[in-house]
Design an enzyme around this catalytic site. Structure first.
Site, PDB file in Angstrom:
ATOM      1  N   ASP A 128       0.805  -1.214   0.000  1.00  0.00           N
ATOM      2  CA  ASP A 128       0.000   0.000   0.000  1.00  0.00           C
ATOM      3  C   ASP A 128       0.840   1.268   0.000  1.00  0.00           C
ATOM      4  O   ASP A 128       0.315   2.364  -0.101  1.00  0.00           O
ATOM      5  CB  ASP A 128      -0.918   0.038   1.233  1.00  0.00           C
ATOM      6  CG  ASP A 128      -1.940  -1.077   1.197  1.00  0.00           C
ATOM      7  OD1 ASP A 128      -2.234  -1.547   0.092  1.00  0.00           O
ATOM      8  OD2 ASP A 128      -2.415  -1.478   2.263  1.00  0.00           O
TER       9      ASP A 128
ATOM     10  N   SER B 184      -1.218 -32.487  38.906  1.00  0.00           N
ATOM     11  CA  SER B 184      -1.269 -31.002  38.911  1.00  0.00           C
ATOM     12  C   SER B 184       0.033 -30.384  38.388  1.00  0.00           C
ATOM     13  O   SER B 184       0.794 -29.807  39.150  1.00  0.00           O
ATOM     14  CB  SER B 184      -1.608 -30.462  40.300  1.00  0.00           C
ATOM     15  OG  SER B 184      -0.862 -31.089  41.314  1.00  0.00           O
TER      16      SER B 184
END
Lengths: 633, 301
Positions: free
Chosen positions: A39, A546
């Site tokens: 662009d 865990s």
């Protein structure tokens, strides 16, 4: 092609004192340019720097040499090379990171956030947009409104930028055709309205040739609107609007040089403050009056939004970092549950339920995000179902903080409604968020006080409740030790309960699998159950792999101080794999079992557990004795 | 209610003060790198404002190469005293022992005295956050560095893995051994610095103003013979010229410009009308393409 008034300011040579006087009163505009490589974004910024004389001869000489060597503009100067700063960017001819550029004209000083436009750089664009007053959205006149234009516009609007310039670039390549420009503007208007953009200023330009950059171009006689630079110089700033709002200042630092002085330092987010103003400190709600605005060189009569100040209060009230001092008559809302847009910025995807640090204003709290209500397709703005958010994706989710915090919806205040999330393990900034509103739930569900308290429950059992949390690899010996421990405690007439990982997955958690998100939820639920059991006065023993530190820390945070005993059952992977009691390691190694801790899913060992058990040098009974010695001194 | 339009300098000042207060609130042991130049002077002044009436709650650290201009050493000690701050001066003992100097050792001089010296000093005192006076307009790789620039335990900067910085929210969290370099004046330009010095009446080293000084030319740079250590060629006599400096470093590496600017407005006027960028007077940047980015990765400020 270039208007000479921007090349040199005549006043500099003629009357430097007069020039300095003018320059002192310049305001500042921060803007972002959005567009992809093609662009001409870098070319436009290079052009602005060049036309405002921010490029020196030595830089220009280097630029000319670079342009010939690696430029993409033939023999002409490639302005894009000016702004691509990192070596990797220059080599690859792309822009990777946000760069900030500076230039000044006679009226204003500008800071430009230059950000890459590709989808994989959404986080960089959001970063640049977060501090911008205005956005320049570039469109290639040959291509019109593209998917990326819609993405850039969506993000600019999400970040609350109200001033938008639609720069239809490369007009030279479409013969400066008005019909092309008009069609693009019509197309964009329809789209902008559909996503809630109220207004924008379209301009036909050529960054490369310089059309409508500093002055109206002869090539576009049909265009009567402003040129880019004059527009940027005169557009009204949002910053003055902030001063008309009620006063809000997050306290950054408490200034205590001696016992006689206690000042509260911060940057005023909104409004104006003067001595004598009545203020309220949130979340505590205590009120007082401003006595002084203290500054080096003499007290100030007022402080306004955007200024960093130090104020003192007439009363000795509690106020510390993270609290917000506000106008007494219009306080902020306080809540611990919010709906927010979340922009994920980390390689590691979001884990719903996990606790992250949330930094908002001057305070950092622990917060967990719920599963996304939906993800937004940034290209089409469609809502998609999603279980998580990964890098550069944007979604809407509920956030729960561990305490009540003062806030404002982002639409009302960037400083009090914008937040970041930080991973507790890696300390990386993993997400940015925008608060929409607080959830009514937080205000309407109150804790029901009961007459038989947790102290009653515990005293009836003649014991101090606790959670013994065994963590370690699969096959490390957690269940064996837990079982030995519970038997010994039972013999000592202690009231206990053992929560075992495998057993819980048969009932309470049978809907959960072994993905990271499910593991987090598994531990959260066990934590909540263990907490209820300690309220009932029990000594709870848990045996769960865990694997993640953050969830273990989350459970620790749920318990009363001193009641959480983390026991690291430390067995080397090789030993656990050698034992392989359940044959799981063999399955994992052969690929039949996915997400197996230690094989293809990580185990994060505790940094400082209350107890560490080395199972290679200790029997389960000895381990249980060590734990009991800690529980019942 | 009346509205006061903040000027660009007022906005920059507020931002810098906010950054400094964040560091003091979140870091365990901050320090301010003080190089005695104009950027350091502005940073020190902002620190005084940020914490007034307290003195800035951190020490100043000067990583000395022993080759600074004499006038710089004088102002350094005076400025620290006036601010009521502790001044730490660190000289790399290895560089000292080996007699590393800019005449014989080229880029090794900067590497050992500055880059290594800085790392050693930070490690020695255990500072976990160091303020630096770098600005984004100085150099292309600096334009992309964060305000809070995270460094690994061995002080390396990873330009491809920087934390996103949004709004005014800075993530200062780190693990033990890791540190931050923080640049509170990132968004200031050279003109802003001069303008602010002028406006606030900040004292700077007189070398920034023109005066007759003994000089010789070396490799196209006009160098000042600041002390007897400067090796003159046989028969060479320093020439008195009316010169000043746009940037200050080690005197044998810092090129002077011929000038008649003796007041701040004149200096600013000259700067605005000049046609070369500020760092051209420094030998260090011309070594190689992308040299600053490389030096920064290795731990240079």
């Amino acid at each position: 092609m270039t208007d000479p008034i921007y090349k040199t300011d005549a006043l500099i040579a003629q009357d430097i004192d007069a020039y300095l006087e003018t320059h002192q009163h310049k305001t500042m505009l921060r803007f972002i340019t959005c567009g992809s490589v093609d662009d001409g974004k870098s070319t436009l910024i290079g052009r602005l720097l060049y036309d405002s004389k921010m490029i020196f001869e030595d830089q220009l000489a280097a630029l000319e040499a670079d342009s010939k060597r690696v430029g993409t503009q033939g023999q002409e100067i490639d302005f894009a090379l000016l702004v691509d700063g990192l070596a990797a960017e220059r080599e690859q001819g792309i822009t990777i990171d946000v760069a900030y550029r500076f230039f000044a004209t006679e009226k204003r000083k500008f800071i430009v956030a230059d950000t890459p436009g590709h989808e994989q750089y959404t986080r960089n664009m959001v970063t640049g947009a977060s501090t911008a007053d205005l956005a320049v959205i570039l469109i290639d006149a040959r291509k019109g409104v593209l998917t990326q234009t819609r993405r850039h516009s969506y993000l600019v609007n999400l970040l609350g930028i109200k001033n938008i310039v639609l720069a239809v670039n490369k007009m030279d390549l479409v013969g400066y055709d008005q019909a092309v420009f008009d069609a693009i503007v019509a197309d964009y208007s329809a789209f902008a309205a559909s996503i809630g953009i109220e207004s924008f200023t379209p301009m036909p330009i050529s960054g490369f040739k310089g059309d409508n950059i500093t002055a109206p171009s002869e090539n576009t006689p049909w265009y009567t609107g402003p040129s880019l630079l004059p527009f940027l110089e005169t557009v009204e700033l949002d910053t003055t609007a902030d001063q008309r709002k009620p006063f809000r200042m997050p306290v950054q630092w408490v200034n205590r040089p001696n016992l006689d002085f206690r000042g509260f330092s911060g940057l005023i987010a909104d409004g104006v403050v003067r001595p004598g103003d009545e203020v309220r400190v949130l979340p505590s709600g205590k009120t007082s009056t401003v006595s002084r605005i203290v500054a080096l060189g003499g007290d100030l009569e007022a402080g306004v939004a955007g200024e960093s100040v130090t104020i003192t209060l007439a009363d000795e009230i509690d106020c510390s970092r993270g609290q917000v001092i506000v106008a007494a008559k219009s306080p902020l809302e306080v809540s611990d549950q919010f709906e927010a847009s979340v922009i994920w910025m980390d390689e590691h995807e979001m884990v719903p339920g996990r606790a992250y640090w949330m930094k908002i204003g001057a305070q950092t709290v622990s917060a967990s995000i719920g599963a996304p209500k939906y993800e937004v397709n940034v290209n089409t703005q469609e809502h998609l179902a999603a279980k998580t958010l990964d890098l550069n994706s944007i979604g809407v989710a509920n956030i729960t903080t561990d305490r009540e915090i003062p806030f404002a919806p982002y639409a009302d205040s960037r400083d009090l409604g914008g937040f970041i999330l930080i991973d507790k393990m890696t300390n990386a900034t993993v997400a940015a968020g925008i608060i929409h509103f607080s959830l009514r739930r937080a205000q309407n569900i109150h804790w029901q006080a009961t007459d038989i308290t947790r102290e009653h429950h515990a005293s009836m059992k003649h014991q101090k409740p606790a959670v013994v949390w065994l963590t370690g690899l699969s096959g490390s010996g957690k269940s064996t030790i837990a079982n030995a421990l519970e038997k010994k405690l039972a013999r000592m007439n202690r009231h206990t309960f053992l929560l075992d990982g495998d057993n819980v997955r048969h009932g309470l958690n049978k809907d959960l699998g072994f993905t990271e998100a499910d593991r987090v939820e598994n531990v959260r639920r066990v934590g909540e159950v263990a907490k209820l059991m300690t309220d009932a006065g029990l000594i709870v023993v848990t045996a769960f792999i865990s694997p993640f530190r953050s969830e273990r820390d989350m459970v620790r945070g749920m318990m009363q101080p001193g009641e959480f005993v983390e026991v690291f059952v430390d067995t080397p992977l090789s030993v656990a794999e050698e034992r392989d009691v359940k044959g799981l390691y063999a399955k994992a190694r052969s690929g039949q079992l996915k997400n197996f801790t230690g094989i293809d899913s990580p185990y994060e060992a505790p940094d400082s557990p209350e107890i560490r058990i080395d199972t290679t040098s200790m029997t389960p009974d000895e381990a249980a004795d060590i734990i009991i010695a800690r529980l019942i001194p | 209610m009346s509205v006061k339009t903040l000027t660009h300098l007022q906005r920059l000042e507020a931002e810098s003060i906010h950054i400094m207060r964040e560091v003091v609130s979140e870091a365990q042991k901050p320090v301010m790198l003080y190089s005695v130049g104009k950027d350091s002077a502005v940073m020190l002044h902002l620190a005084k404002k940020a914490f007034y009436p307290s003195p800035p709650p951190f020490p100043l650290l000067h990583v000395d190469t022993t080759w600074k201009f004499q006038e710089m050493y004088k102002l350094r000690d005076k400025a620290a005293k006036e601010a009521g701050m502790e001044l730490l001066v660190y000289q790399n003992p290895e560089a000292k022992e080996k007699g590393i100097n800019p005449f014989d050792h080229g880029s090794l001089h900067t590497d050992m005295w500055k880059t290594e010296g800085l790392k050693q000093a930070l490690d020695k005192y255990g500072f976990d956050a160091a303020f630096g006076g770098a600005r984004r307009d100085e150099e292309k790789s600096r334009a992309k560095e964060r305000v809070f620039s995270f460094r690994s335990a061995n002080h390396r900067w990873d330009p491809k893995n920087q934390r996103p910085e949004l709004w005014r929210l800075y993530n200062a969290r780190k693990n033990k051994g890791e540190s931050m370099r923080v640049f509170p004046i990132s968004n200031w330009t050279e003109l802003d610095i001069w303008q602010y010095i002028h406006l606030e009446g900040i004292e700077i080293v007189p070398l920034y103003f023109s005066a007759p000084r003994p000089t010789v030319t070396r490799d196209g740079l006009l160098l000042m013979v600041d002390d007897h250590r400067f090796p003159l060629n046989p028969g060479e006599e320093p020439v008195m010229r009316s010169v000043r400096f746009r940037t200050l470093g080690c005197y044998p590496l810092t090129g002077a410009v011929e000038s008649n600017a003796t007041t701040l407005p004149e200096v600013i006027q000259e700067m605005l009308l000049t046609t070369t960028s500020e760092r051209q007077g420094r030998a260090i940047d011309h070594d190689q393409a992308a040299s600053m980015e490389k030096k920064k990765q290795e731990g240079y400020f």
